[in-house]
Design a protein around this motif. Sequence first.
Motif, PDB file in Angstrom:
ATOM      1  N   GLY A  24      45.347   7.389  -3.132  1.00 17.94           N
ATOM      2  CA  GLY A  24      45.206   7.816  -4.519  1.00 17.94           C
ATOM      3  C   GLY A  24      44.289   6.928  -5.344  1.00 17.94           C
ATOM      4  O   GLY A  24      44.167   7.113  -6.551  1.00 17.94           O
ATOM      5  N   GLY A  25      43.677   5.929  -4.688  1.00 14.12           N
ATOM      6  CA  GLY A  25      42.700   5.092  -5.385  1.00 14.12           C
ATOM      7  C   GLY A  25      43.234   3.751  -5.855  1.00 14.12           C
ATOM      8  O   GLY A  25      42.543   3.035  -6.589  1.00 14.12           O
ATOM      9  N   ARG A  33      40.874   6.348   4.176  1.00 16.31           N
ATOM     10  CA  ARG A  33      42.072   6.480   3.322  1.00 16.31           C
ATOM     11  C   ARG A  33      42.319   7.919   2.881  1.00 16.31           C
ATOM     12  O   ARG A  33      43.457   8.354   2.779  1.00 16.31           O
ATOM     13  CB  ARG A  33      41.940   5.574   2.091  1.00 16.31           C
ATOM     14  CG  ARG A  33      40.850   6.018   1.127  1.00 16.31           C
ATOM     15  CD  ARG A  33      40.474   4.932   0.146  1.00 16.31           C
ATOM     16  NE  ARG A  33      39.444   5.383  -0.767  1.00 16.31           N
ATOM     17  CZ  ARG A  33      38.154   5.531  -0.445  1.00 16.31           C
ATOM     18  NH1 ARG A  33      37.738   5.252   0.778  1.00 16.31           N
ATOM     19  NH2 ARG A  33      37.278   5.949  -1.339  1.00 16.31           N
ATOM     20  N   GLU A  34      41.246   8.654   2.612  1.00 16.69           N
ATOM     21  CA  GLU A  34      41.435  10.011   2.086  1.00 16.69           C
ATOM     22  C   GLU A  34      41.940  10.969   3.155  1.00 16.69           C
ATOM     23  O   GLU A  34      42.450  12.034   2.844  1.00 16.69           O
ATOM     24  CB  GLU A  34      40.126  10.524   1.475  1.00 16.69           C
ATOM     25  CG  GLU A  34      39.798   9.788   0.181  1.00 16.69           C
ATOM     26  CD  GLU A  34      38.443  10.178  -0.381  1.00 16.69           C
ATOM     27  OE1 GLU A  34      37.787  11.058   0.204  1.00 16.69           O
ATOM     28  OE2 GLU A  34      38.056   9.589  -1.397  1.00 16.69           O
ATOM     29  N   ARG A  35      41.784  10.573   4.408  1.00 13.41           N
ATOM     30  CA  ARG A  35      42.259  11.437   5.499  1.00 13.41           C
ATOM     31  C   ARG A  35      43.621  10.997   6.005  1.00 13.41           C
ATOM     32  O   ARG A  35      44.145  11.571   6.944  1.00 13.41           O
ATOM     33  CB  ARG A  35      41.258  11.396   6.663  1.00 13.41           C
ATOM     34  CG  ARG A  35      39.862  11.815   6.267  1.00 13.41           C
ATOM     35  CD  ARG A  35      39.020  12.111   7.505  1.00 13.41           C
ATOM     36  NE  ARG A  35      39.009  11.015   8.463  1.00 13.41           N
ATOM     37  CZ  ARG A  35      38.054  10.106   8.541  1.00 13.41           C
ATOM     38  NH1 ARG A  35      37.041  10.152   7.718  1.00 13.41           N
ATOM     39  NH2 ARG A  35      38.098   9.149   9.440  1.00 13.41           N
ATOM     40  N   TYR A  36      44.165   9.949   5.399  1.00 14.00           N
ATOM     41  CA  TYR A  36      45.427   9.402   5.896  1.00 14.00           C
ATOM     42  C   TYR A  36      46.575  10.403   5.707  1.00 14.00           C
ATOM     43  O   TYR A  36      46.752  10.965   4.645  1.00 14.00           O
ATOM     44  CB  TYR A  36      45.761   8.094   5.187  1.00 14.00           C
ATOM     45  CG  TYR A  36      47.097   7.532   5.609  1.00 14.00           C
ATOM     46  CD1 TYR A  36      47.244   6.895   6.829  1.00 14.00           C
ATOM     47  CD2 TYR A  36      48.230   7.685   4.803  1.00 14.00           C
ATOM     48  CE1 TYR A  36      48.464   6.406   7.242  1.00 14.00           C
ATOM     49  CE2 TYR A  36      49.455   7.191   5.208  1.00 14.00           C
ATOM     50  CZ  TYR A  36      49.565   6.555   6.430  1.00 14.00           C
ATOM     51  OH  TYR A  36      50.785   6.082   6.827  1.00 14.00           O
ATOM     52  N   GLU A  71      32.515  -0.007  -2.895  1.00 13.24           N
ATOM     53  CA  GLU A  71      32.693   1.369  -2.417  1.00 13.24           C
ATOM     54  C   GLU A  71      33.431   2.208  -3.462  1.00 13.24           C
ATOM     55  O   GLU A  71      33.076   3.348  -3.725  1.00 13.24           O
ATOM     56  CB  GLU A  71      33.496   1.380  -1.110  1.00 13.24           C
ATOM     57  CG  GLU A  71      32.748   0.824   0.077  1.00 13.24           C
ATOM     58  CD  GLU A  71      31.669   1.755   0.581  1.00 13.24           C
ATOM     59  OE1 GLU A  71      31.764   2.957   0.318  1.00 13.24           O
ATOM     60  OE2 GLU A  71      30.710   1.267   1.198  1.00 13.24           O
ATOM     61  N   ALA A  72      34.474   1.590  -4.029  1.00 17.96           N
ATOM     62  CA  ALA A  72      35.266   2.323  -5.024  1.00 17.96           C
ATOM     63  C   ALA A  72      34.440   2.617  -6.266  1.00 17.96           C
ATOM     64  O   ALA A  72      34.616   3.646  -6.918  1.00 17.96           O
ATOM     65  CB  ALA A  72      36.509   1.512  -5.394  1.00 17.96           C
ATOM     66  N   GLY A  98      53.881   3.845   1.998  1.00 13.98           N
ATOM     67  CA  GLY A  98      53.745   3.975   0.550  1.00 13.98           C
ATOM     68  C   GLY A  98      52.450   3.346   0.049  1.00 13.98           C
ATOM     69  O   GLY A  98      51.752   3.914  -0.812  1.00 13.98           O
ATOM     70  N   LEU A  99      52.134   2.196   0.601  1.00 15.72           N
ATOM     71  CA  LEU A  99      50.893   1.518   0.195  1.00 15.72           C
ATOM     72  C   LEU A  99      49.670   2.345   0.603  1.00 15.72           C
ATOM     73  O   LEU A  99      48.701   2.460  -0.159  1.00 15.72           O
ATOM     74  CB  LEU A  99      50.828   0.129   0.831  1.00 15.72           C
ATOM     75  CG  LEU A  99      51.809  -0.903   0.271  1.00 15.72           C
ATOM     76  CD1 LEU A  99      51.860  -2.146   1.154  1.00 15.72           C
ATOM     77  CD2 LEU A  99      51.414  -1.284  -1.154  1.00 15.72           C
TER      78      LEU A  99
END
Lengths: 192, 214
Positions: A17-18, A63-66, B78-79, A10-11
């Motif tokens: 999602g940022g 993270r975006e490919r997770y 980065e963000a 979940g984390l």
Amino acid sequence: MERREEEDVGLMLALRGGDLDAFEALYRRWSGPLARYLERMLRDRASAEDLVQEAFLRVYGARERYQPGARFSTWLYTIATRLALNELRRPSRRAVHRETGADGDPGPGALVGPEAGIDEVVDARRTRARVEEILAKLPERQRAALWLAAVEGLSYAEVAEALETTEKSVKALVHRARSALADHLARKRSVA
Amino acid sequence: MNGIPSSCAPFDADLSALLDGELTPDREREVRAHVAECGRCAGRLDQLRAVDEVLGALAAAPVAPEVGAAVRDRVRREAGRTAPRRRRRAPRLRRWVPAAVGAVAAAGLVALVLLDLRSEGPVPMAAREPVPERAGSEPSRIAEAVPPHPAPGPDAGAPAPAPPPTLDEVSDEEIELALALEHLGGEGEIREWELIENLDLLEKLEALEARGSG
């Protein structure tokens, strides 16, 4: 999947999602165990902390490919293992070993109960020191395999993924490492 | 353990796997049955189990606060470097760098600085001894270190390259900056800490970009 593992997923999805708070939560949860593993792998606290930092930056970067699937911890330890093995292969790496400082002292109660006498406490400290010493002498892949399986609870299949090898090989690595430690501890006890 | 009795040999190698719950149900039954009747293997199993107890009791030292601070700082930066901002910068850089240094490679280098910082190594902790060059920090090694568990996604769409400007359109300041960045990159790799230690270059770059887009 256990609750803790579900929380990790979940984390990670929140991070995708940022949500930077999710990253913070993952860091708080996993940086300590990861540092403990990496310190045993590298035998150097400062290098271990550098790789903790690098491993978490990799997590953030990916993270975006997770995709939720395998356990987050398996993925994290796989990243860390590969970083550690790369680090250990550096020709210029010095084989340093710093004694764990006051911050890293697990305290006199480790391995003994709260009512332990001074002799038991001293004995427990000696045992820990012996184990650290033997661990440091094990081949790096044996060290990694044993720690991931015995301490972090990864399955042999997960360890095999981290070490890029087969489950059969992991079984042999774990057994050799555990046997070496058991032999050494048994010898010391018989001498004492 | 030396001198394993022949009757124990078929089971000894499976004692660790028994502890780890890695045997098939049938094999687990066989090994447990042997251990129940064999004092030697029962003792050995206890010795192996004791190893796990000792390992579990080894220090779990808290990570130094500055490590967490550095990670958080890096992630926030980065963000904060949003995708639209990157897209705005890239064409501008691709335009002036080739003209400035006369080398396409330099354009790729500067693009690396601005577009691909994600794959660089850690920022060494302040007050530590300098971190030596680490083979694992090279971009190619870093890619190896991240396992393919999260399936690789498609690359972000790169903006179409703008035609390079003529030298007349490039200021001395831009040429100086491009050369400095090229020097910093050596053979094509710029590490994060090198940029951190050369913030003046980044500030100049930011100023040029602000002027270019203004």
